[in-house]
Motif scaffolding. Sequence first.
Motif, mmCIF file in Angstrom:
data_model
loop_
_atom_site.group_PDB
_atom_site.id
_atom_site.type_symbol
_atom_site.label_atom_id
_atom_site.label_comp_id
_atom_site.label_asym_id
_atom_site.label_seq_id
_atom_site.Cartn_x
_atom_site.Cartn_y
_atom_site.Cartn_z
ATOM 1 N N THR A 159 -4.225 9.902 -0.363
ATOM 2 C CA THR A 159 -5.482 10.133 -1.070
ATOM 3 C C THR A 159 -6.664 9.750 -0.187
ATOM 4 O O THR A 159 -7.656 10.471 -0.100
ATOM 5 N N PHE A 160 -6.536 8.637 0.490
ATOM 6 C CA PHE A 160 -7.629 8.184 1.346
ATOM 7 C C PHE A 160 -7.853 9.135 2.526
ATOM 8 O O PHE A 160 -8.983 9.513 2.826
ATOM 9 N N ILE A 162 0.870 -1.186 0.000
ATOM 10 C CA ILE A 162 0.000 0.000 0.000
ATOM 11 C C ILE A 162 0.904 1.233 0.000
ATOM 12 O O ILE A 162 1.725 1.412 0.909
ATOM 13 N N THR A 163 0.778 2.069 -1.028
ATOM 14 C CA THR A 163 1.741 3.162 -1.207
ATOM 15 C C THR A 163 1.361 4.416 -0.407
ATOM 16 O O THR A 163 0.206 4.587 0.009
ATOM 17 N N ASN A 166 1.002 7.341 -1.594
ATOM 18 C CA ASN A 166 -0.035 8.058 -2.348
ATOM 19 C C ASN A 166 -1.426 7.547 -2.025
ATOM 20 O O ASN A 166 -2.368 8.331 -1.868
ATOM 21 N N GLU A 167 -1.561 6.235 -1.958
ATOM 22 C CA GLU A 167 -2.882 5.656 -1.659
ATOM 23 C C GLU A 167 -3.370 6.118 -0.287
ATOM 24 O O GLU A 167 -4.555 6.427 -0.102
ATOM 25 N N GLU A 182 5.156 4.220 -7.263
ATOM 26 C CA GLU A 182 4.516 2.920 -7.445
ATOM 27 C C GLU A 182 5.455 1.755 -7.113
ATOM 28 O O GLU A 182 5.042 0.735 -6.586
#
Length: 327
Positions: free
Chosen positions: A205-206, A198-199, A201-202, A310
């Motif tokens: 964003t969340f 799980i990056t 960025n993810e 990524e």
Amino acid sequence: MLTTVRLDANNTDDLSRASELLRQGKLVAVPTETVYGLAANAEDVDAVKEIFAAKNRPSDHPLIVHIADKDRIQHWAENIPELAFQLAEKFWPGPMTLLLKKADNINSVVTGKLDTIALRVPDHPMLLRLLKQSNIGLAAPSANPYRQLSPTSADQVMDNMQGKIDAVLDGGDCQLGLESTIVDVVSNPIRILRSGPITANEIETFLGQPVITPATHTESVPGNVKAHYQPRAKLTLCDKEKLFIALSNDNPKIGYIVYSDDFDKDQSEHIRHLPSDKYAFAKLLYKTLYEFDKVDIDEIWIERPPQTDEWQAINDRLARASAATDA
Ligand code: AMP
Ligand code: MG
């Protein structure tokens, strides 16, 4: 020497046997979606000490505790920020480990004497059944000797740990093949202590708020030592051009791992093509390194993956796997 029993995760009796062994304070390697874990009852101090001994891991390097569901967080941690519940709700079961303040009643042997604790609900149906059935939290670092490659299959665990642990629960190959993302939710802004599936960025964003990934940090995080995740053969990261030249005068003592389409499968007996999709690549990475370790080669040359967010977790592991061992 112990006799290490091989149990089948899909067999109900075997699963019960694993549960029983764990409740008795024994060590059982278990499948997770990330890598195989070397599990013991996290609240049994002697059993936890056995994990450190079997892995030859320094006792100040904390272990991740695996729990059956997010409702059990409060048993293990205190002063839990709201954001931790949000992350747990969104990403559990899954490859995210949350670093929280340890609850007072939990013995700090499992946390390497730190006052923080790392918790995760793994996304593996058989392990979740085992956690529910045994009704204990499982301390489970990767089931490899300290600093070596993490295992992604029961065979690999057997090769590494036979005679040192009571059983291995065979649940097939791990789906992700890469260790979990460790998120320190106690600090502000929250920090990634180990990149993973799980990056950043993810998570950003969340949550809609910044997440930092410090290059170094002071916590005792074994994944954070420079030389880690190491195969036996010397690993070197190479650009495509260098690999082309090397392959044209093929040295039988070198194994090659590539992902670009430009490489020809027949160029060398020791060339392995990994998929260019990062998930498929990660799933096969340790397995491929491990297979090379079993044949007569001295070096592994691997095509450098893209230097993007990524691919951060994969680049992180490769940097450590290729670092000089005395670093
Ligand atoms: P492994 O032993 O390979 O499963 O890795 C477990 C990771 O979790 C290591 O990098 C540990 O250092 C990290 N970890 C577990 N507990 C803590 C903690 N309390 N503080 C910082 N890192 C932790
Ligand atoms: Mg490990």
